[in-house]
Design a protein around this motif. Sequence first.
Motif, PDB file in Angstrom:
ATOM      1  N   VAL A 101       0.847  -1.191   0.000  1.00 29.00           N
ATOM      2  CA  VAL A 101       0.000   0.000   0.000  1.00 29.00           C
ATOM      3  C   VAL A 101       0.885   1.244   0.000  1.00 29.00           C
ATOM      4  CG1 VAL A 101      -1.853   1.227   1.176  1.00 29.00           C
ATOM      5  CG2 VAL A 101      -1.736  -1.269   1.316  1.00 29.00           C
ATOM      6  N   ALA A 102       0.582   2.164  -0.894  1.00 30.48           N
ATOM      7  CA  ALA A 102       1.316   3.427  -0.968  1.00 30.48           C
ATOM      8  C   ALA A 102       0.570   4.499  -0.180  1.00 30.48           C
ATOM      9  CB  ALA A 102       1.482   3.867  -2.419  1.00 30.48           C
ATOM     10  N   MET A 103       1.295   5.212   0.667  1.00 31.15           N
ATOM     11  CA  MET A 103       0.710   6.316   1.414  1.00 31.15           C
ATOM     12  C   MET A 103       1.805   7.265   1.863  1.00 31.15           C
ATOM     13  SD  MET A 103      -0.439   4.377   4.972  1.00 31.15           S
ATOM     14  CE  MET A 103      -1.232   2.977   4.196  1.00 31.15           C
ATOM     15  N   SER A 104       1.420   8.443   2.275  1.00 42.53           N
ATOM     16  CA  SER A 104       2.366   9.421   2.804  1.00 42.53           C
ATOM     17  C   SER A 104       2.605   9.159   4.282  1.00 42.53           C
ATOM     18  CB  SER A 104       1.818  10.840   2.613  1.00 42.53           C
ATOM     19  OG  SER A 104       0.663  11.016   3.429  1.00 42.53           O
ATOM     20  N   ASP A 105       3.483   9.939   4.886  1.00 39.40           N
ATOM     21  CA  ASP A 105       3.695   9.783   6.324  1.00 39.40           C
ATOM     22  C   ASP A 105       2.441  10.183   7.109  1.00 39.40           C
ATOM     23  OD1 ASP A 105       4.166  12.453   5.518  1.00 39.40           O
ATOM     24  OD2 ASP A 105       5.283  12.877   7.342  1.00 39.40           O
ATOM     25  N   VAL A 106       1.659  11.133   6.574  1.00 42.29           N
ATOM     26  CA  VAL A 106       0.376  11.463   7.200  1.00 42.29           C
ATOM     27  C   VAL A 106      -0.545  10.250   7.132  1.00 42.29           C
ATOM     28  CG1 VAL A 106      -1.681  12.915   7.082  1.00 42.29           C
ATOM     29  CG2 VAL A 106       0.553  13.909   6.663  1.00 42.29           C
ATOM     30  N   GLY A 107      -0.576   9.604   5.969  1.00 43.98           N
ATOM     31  CA  GLY A 107      -1.401   8.414   5.816  1.00 43.98           C
ATOM     32  C   GLY A 107      -0.995   7.308   6.762  1.00 43.98           C
ATOM     33  N   GLU A 108       0.312   7.098   6.926  1.00 45.25           N
ATOM     34  CA  GLU A 108       0.776   6.067   7.848  1.00 45.25           C
ATOM     35  C   GLU A 108       0.322   6.382   9.271  1.00 45.25           C
ATOM     36  OE1 GLU A 108       4.849   4.767   5.455  1.00 45.25           O
ATOM     37  OE2 GLU A 108       4.980   5.973   7.275  1.00 45.25           O
ATOM     38  N   THR A 109       0.392   7.654   9.652  1.00 43.02           N
ATOM     39  CA  THR A 109      -0.020   8.059  10.996  1.00 43.02           C
ATOM     40  C   THR A 109      -1.511   7.839  11.210  1.00 43.02           C
ATOM     41  OG1 THR A 109       1.718   9.743  11.080  1.00 43.02           O
ATOM     42  CG2 THR A 109      -0.100   9.989  12.626  1.00 43.02           C
ATOM     43  N   TYR A 110      -2.293   8.123  10.174  1.00 44.17           N
ATOM     44  CA  TYR A 110      -3.750   8.051  10.339  1.00 44.17           C
ATOM     45  C   TYR A 110      -4.314   6.657  10.082  1.00 44.17           C
ATOM     46  CZ  TYR A 110      -8.695   9.044   9.890  1.00 44.17           C
ATOM     47  OH  TYR A 110     -10.050   9.028  10.063  1.00 44.17           O
ATOM     48  N   PHE A 111      -3.893   6.014   8.998  1.00 41.86           N
ATOM     49  CA  PHE A 111      -4.512   4.749   8.595  1.00 41.86           C
ATOM     50  C   PHE A 111      -3.976   3.526   9.339  1.00 41.86           C
ATOM     51  CE2 PHE A 111      -5.173   7.256   4.612  1.00 41.86           C
ATOM     52  CZ  PHE A 111      -6.548   7.177   4.563  1.00 41.86           C
ATOM     53  N   LEU A 112      -2.659   3.459   9.523  1.00 38.77           N
ATOM     54  CA  LEU A 112      -2.067   2.193   9.965  1.00 38.77           C
ATOM     55  C   LEU A 112      -2.521   1.708  11.337  1.00 38.77           C
ATOM     56  CD1 LEU A 112       1.572   2.349   8.560  1.00 38.77           C
ATOM     57  CD2 LEU A 112      -0.421   1.113   7.678  1.00 38.77           C
ATOM     58  N   PRO A 113      -2.651   2.561  12.353  1.00 40.16           N
ATOM     59  CA  PRO A 113      -3.107   2.018  13.641  1.00 40.16           C
ATOM     60  C   PRO A 113      -4.445   1.293  13.547  1.00 40.16           C
ATOM     61  CG  PRO A 113      -2.222   4.224  13.926  1.00 40.16           C
ATOM     62  CD  PRO A 113      -2.313   4.007  12.451  1.00 40.16           C
ATOM     63  N   LEU A 128       0.800  -6.133   5.657  1.00 38.28           N
ATOM     64  CA  LEU A 128       0.898  -4.945   4.814  1.00 38.28           C
ATOM     65  C   LEU A 128       2.358  -4.545   4.638  1.00 38.28           C
ATOM     66  CD1 LEU A 128      -1.930  -2.604   6.213  1.00 38.28           C
ATOM     67  CD2 LEU A 128      -2.064  -4.240   4.320  1.00 38.28           C
ATOM     68  N   ARG A 129       2.657  -4.035   3.478  1.00 38.70           N
ATOM     69  CA  ARG A 129       3.961  -3.444   3.190  1.00 38.70           C
ATOM     70  C   ARG A 129       3.704  -2.041   2.666  1.00 38.70           C
ATOM     71  NH1 ARG A 129       6.662  -3.207  -1.818  1.00 38.70           N
ATOM     72  NH2 ARG A 129       8.878  -2.660  -1.624  1.00 38.70           N
ATOM     73  N   CYS A 130       4.293  -1.030   3.304  1.00 29.88           N
ATOM     74  CA  CYS A 130       4.035   0.357   2.927  1.00 29.88           C
ATOM     75  C   CYS A 130       5.175   0.925   2.089  1.00 29.88           C
ATOM     76  CB  CYS A 130       3.832   1.225   4.172  1.00 29.88           C
ATOM     77  SG  CYS A 130       2.300   0.862   5.055  1.00 29.88           S
ATOM     78  N   VAL A 131       4.807   1.669   1.058  1.00 31.21           N
ATOM     79  CA  VAL A 131       5.775   2.394   0.238  1.00 31.21           C
ATOM     80  C   VAL A 131       5.298   3.835   0.133  1.00 31.21           C
ATOM     81  CG1 VAL A 131       6.475   0.352  -1.062  1.00 31.21           C
ATOM     82  CG2 VAL A 131       4.592   1.777  -1.912  1.00 31.21           C
ATOM     83  N   SER A 132       6.175   4.709  -0.330  1.00 30.80           N
ATOM     84  CA  SER A 132       5.873   6.138  -0.370  1.00 30.80           C
ATOM     85  C   SER A 132       5.094   6.518  -1.620  1.00 30.80           C
ATOM     86  CB  SER A 132       7.173   6.949  -0.325  1.00 30.80           C
ATOM     87  OG  SER A 132       6.911   8.328  -0.521  1.00 30.80           O
ATOM     88  N   VAL A 133       4.120   7.396  -1.453  1.00 25.79           N
ATOM     89  CA  VAL A 133       3.385   7.915  -2.609  1.00 25.79           C
ATOM     90  C   VAL A 133       4.235   8.876  -3.421  1.00 25.79           C
ATOM     91  CG1 VAL A 133       1.109   7.664  -1.554  1.00 25.79           C
ATOM     92  CG2 VAL A 133       2.381   9.798  -1.225  1.00 25.79           C
ATOM     93  N   ALA A 134       5.364   9.321  -2.850  1.00 20.73           N
ATOM     94  CA  ALA A 134       6.241  10.253  -3.564  1.00 20.73           C
ATOM     95  C   ALA A 134       7.161   9.557  -4.550  1.00 20.73           C
ATOM     96  CB  ALA A 134       7.079  11.046  -2.553  1.00 20.73           C
TER      97      ALA A 134
END
Length: 314
Positions: A101-113, A128-134
């Motif tokens: 899943v691609a998300m920003s650091d804001v997304g990681e803070t909000y979605f992941l918990p 889940l494996r997170c990568v950067s939307v940038a």
Amino acid sequence: MNLADMDLNLLVVFHHLLRERRVSRVAQTLGLSQPAVSNALRRLRALLGDELFLRTPGGMEPTPYAQQLAAPLSQALDTLRDALNVRASFDPPTSTRCFTVAMSDVGETYFLPVLMDALARHSPGVTLRCVSVADPALREDMAQGRVDLALGSLPQLQAGFFQQALFRQPYLALMRQGHPLARRKQISAAQYRQAGHVRVIAAGTGHGRVDRALDQLGVTRQVQLTVSHYAALGHVLGSTNLLATVPERFAQRVTGPFQLLTRPLALPLPTSTIAQLWHAHLHRDPGHQWLRALVARHFGSEADFPAVEAASPP
């Protein structure tokens, strides 16, 4: 040439060589030996009458003919994969599938918990494996199946992808509880101009609309710190008299842990719409449908955004 002479496995090897450009990586991805991959390439060269890939210090470079084959072959394999996966089963309680899943650091803070708690309770084998939307390669990675889903405000993915809007959020002023403006119920334009600011440049997201809106309003901030992401804001704001203009859902996650507070702004700033986006080749995949439903259930506002928007032309 006659398709009866073609082994589909050769086309799969060709497809992965286009992506990886190295025999060793293709072998690892497909669970084959390197000699097996090399042999497949030799057979394909003989069938098509072209070298297809040339060895260079940077890896296997495709010939012009191979580049010509790349797009239609990728589309054909995607179509075949979709057809074969239509009836594939997915059992959340027993699945061990890993979604990227691609998300920003804001997304990681909000979605992941929330997501990780939901997975732990109902689908403990799913990871889940997170990568950067940038990442500049995000569009290609999603088209090639290396990234399953993207979450956020992502204008670079508006064309060519399915999307489902989840929620709309305003931008707020975020500051420490003892900030001189903390006594105000709302931050006026004059107070906003006079305050010291942290400016966040979140590459790959739509949050830059705040800067553009401020420019159009003729509002100049006294920016004392510029950062490339939101991750450090809690620590910075908690120990200074700076304020930051942030999306509401991010503020909800950091006010408690860092003893911060928010105030609305007396400025006509745009809102931010957060969506989940995915490539067409995963649209009917049962596991992917389950993941999208999970995200929509925990974060979506069906009253505001009831429908999925079809993929528009890229």
